[in-house]
Design an enzyme around this catalytic site. Structure first.
Site, PDB file in Angstrom:
ATOM      1  CB  CYS A  42       6.001 -30.748-152.722  1.00 35.22           C
ATOM      2  SG  CYS A  42       5.721 -28.964-152.656  1.00 35.22           S
ATOM      3  N   GLY A 197      -9.274 -31.099-161.374  1.00 31.51           N
ATOM      4  CA  GLY A 197      -8.798 -30.666-160.068  1.00 31.51           C
ATOM      5  C   GLY A 197      -7.602 -29.745-160.261  1.00 31.51           C
ATOM      6  CG  HIS A 460      -6.222   3.286-152.751  1.00 29.98           C
ATOM      7  ND1 HIS A 460      -7.166   2.594-153.478  1.00 29.98           N
ATOM      8  CD2 HIS A 460      -5.937   4.416-153.451  1.00 29.98           C
ATOM      9  CE1 HIS A 460      -7.454   3.282-154.570  1.00 29.98           C
ATOM     10  NE2 HIS A 460      -6.730   4.398-154.582  1.00 29.98           N
TER      11      HIS A 460
END
Length: 481
Positions: A42, A197, A460
């Site tokens: 990883c 994938g 927002h």
């Protein structure tokens, strides 16, 4: 005399190093056996360095579209392959060193070498025949080596490696795995990617943004086959607009190598064949677990389809032996490995209220452009299970922040159980959705209903407003579309 521990972890990837650290935090004496590099695939060759490459691609994309934002850039914008790769490898090296630091901080012993289970509670470590893979750097000081070690609990976290198809085996020169794709010496002019994938589509996205002609061949009927079909279709449209060629329900039947190119024969869904010649090819047809040579047969450890069989807490059929991460089966994700590690160790330590892994609440993220993220059931899976559902959708084109960013192509899709209002699936495509999906993951873990989500105030202007609007749409209450 064998050195004894409470816990020995075999492998130091995302599952292994997290298991070791958590065990140490709980007062257990811990050692990790590693044969190649701290932090696993990883951090060294997967999740982190690929994101560094994709960040370079993001900057490239923005720079080449500067005029869309009212900016003029002088000169030609082109990638510096060496600088891009060096940055990525430097980040990998930093992550590698970081795990070494964490082991030292948490008093975790490192045993350098090849581990083999010889009997319950015993690990024999021999000198590794596998050449350490860059960027391992110097082996940390005070590292233990060959010998026999015992532990009450042994956790297998040996990860996985690229899978190869017979006759199309990667050679490191013309046919790449993610190892070679991550550090090209020069940009190929053309690239064939076998498999769509997460690994395949991320590299396809990176190389296409860098100006490479990219063709993706996928045997299934959609790109990113595990994703919701609607989300996948929208992503495919964006990939094709960028100039990527995608062949679905197609198979690479054979590959012939030239001096500096490959020619692949593709079997199409209509039975016809097509030849594609490309400078390089990436084999991204999945991975296989590293279960060989570690003594599983000696102990009678149960496996299924190449993975170690475990329960929800990482226990194998052999008392005192556990498995976590890729070696323990899908989904093959770093964050799944990390969470499995914590569950496994906390159960070993006897902590109360340890919950087993719930795979339906594990998010998936693909860092292509546009990004894709999801959690829970797809619409198709929910219908297969006979669930009576409500589906909400909200497009980025109706979101002010997405429009302002120039990223108005995207969609958030939510799936609710009609009877209970339970959120059972969420699927997203668009800018920064990999950073947004955790909101739905938290909601699912808290067993949040549509009513609670509707009453949540979203800031927002943000792209996250699309999440609430999708919930509202599922109940016929969308306000901005």
């Amino acid at each position: 005399m064998a050195q004894s521990y409470d816990v020995i972890v075999i492998g130091s990837g995302p599952g292994g190093y997290i298991a070791a650290i958590r065990a140490s935090q709980l007062g257990l004496k811990v050692a990790v056996v590693e044969r190649e590099h701290l932090a696993g695939i990883c951090s060294n060759w997967g999740c982190i360095p690929t994101k560094a490459l994709l960040r370079s691609a993001d900057v490239m994309h923005t720079a080449t579209h500067a005029k869309d934002y009212g900016l003029t850039l002088e000169g030609t914008i082109k990638p510096d392959v060496k600088a891009i790769v060096d940055r990525s490898r430097g980040i990998a090296h930093r992550m590698n060193n970081g795990v070494g630091f964490l082991f030292k901080k948490n008093k975790v012993d490192i045993i350098w070498g090849e581990a083999k289970l010889t009997k319950p509670g015993e690990v024999v470590v021999s000198k590794t025949a596998k050449k350490p893979v860059e960027p391992v750097g110097p082996i940390p000081k005070n590292t233990l080596g060959e010998g026999t070690y015992t532990a009450k609990h042994i956790i297998i976290a040996t990860g996985a490696r690229p899978r190869a198809l017979p006759g199309i085996e990667p050679d490191g020169k013309l046919i790449w795995t993610y190892f070679e794709a991550m550090k090209p010496e020069e940009m190929p002019k053309s690239l064939l990617v076998m498999g769509s994938g997460a690994i395949g589509i991320e590299f396809a996205s990176f190389y296409r943004t860098m100006g490479v002609e990219v063709t993706v061949v996928e045997i299934m009927s959609q790109v990113m086959p595990v994703e919701d079909a609607e989300i996948s279709a929208l992503a495919k449209k964006q990939f094709e607009r960028q100039g990527m060629k995608i062949l679905l329900e197609a198979k690479v039947a054979k590959v012939e190598k030239g001096a500096n190119s490959v020619t692949a024969t593709i079997e199409l869904k209509d039975g016809k064949t097509q030849e594609i010649t490309a400078d390089r090819m990436i084999s991204a047809v999945g991975v296989q677990a590293n279960i060989e040579g570690i003594g599983l047969e000696t102990l009678g450890v149960k496996t299924d389809r190449g993975f170690i069989v475990i329960d929800g807490y990482g226990k194998t059929n052999v008392p005192g032996l556990y498995a976590i991460g890729d070696v323990a089966g899908p989904p093959l994700l770093a964050h799944k490995a990390e969470h499995e590690a914590v569950i496994c160790v906390e159960k070993i330590a006897g902590l109360p209220n340890v919950h087993p892994m719930d795979k339906l609440k594990i998010p998936g993220c693909t860092y292509c452009h546009p990004q894709v993220a999801s959690v829970g059931l797809t619409e198709a899976k929910a219908k297969e299970q006979g669930r009576d559902i409500r589906v909400g959708r909200f497009p980025f084109v109706a979101n002010g922040k997405a429009i302002a960013l120039g990223e108005d192509q995207g969609l958030v899709k939510t799936i609710f159980d009609k009877k209970t209002g339970e959120l059972i699936g969420a699927h997203m495509v668009g800018a920064e959705v990999t950073e947004l999906i955790q909101g739905f993951v938290v909601a699912m873990n808290l067993e949040t209903t549509e009513e609670e989500l509707m009453h949540t105030i979203f800031p927002h202007p943000t792209i996250s407003e699309t999440m609430k609007e999708s919930v509202l749409d599922a109940y016929g209450r969308a306000l901005n579309a």
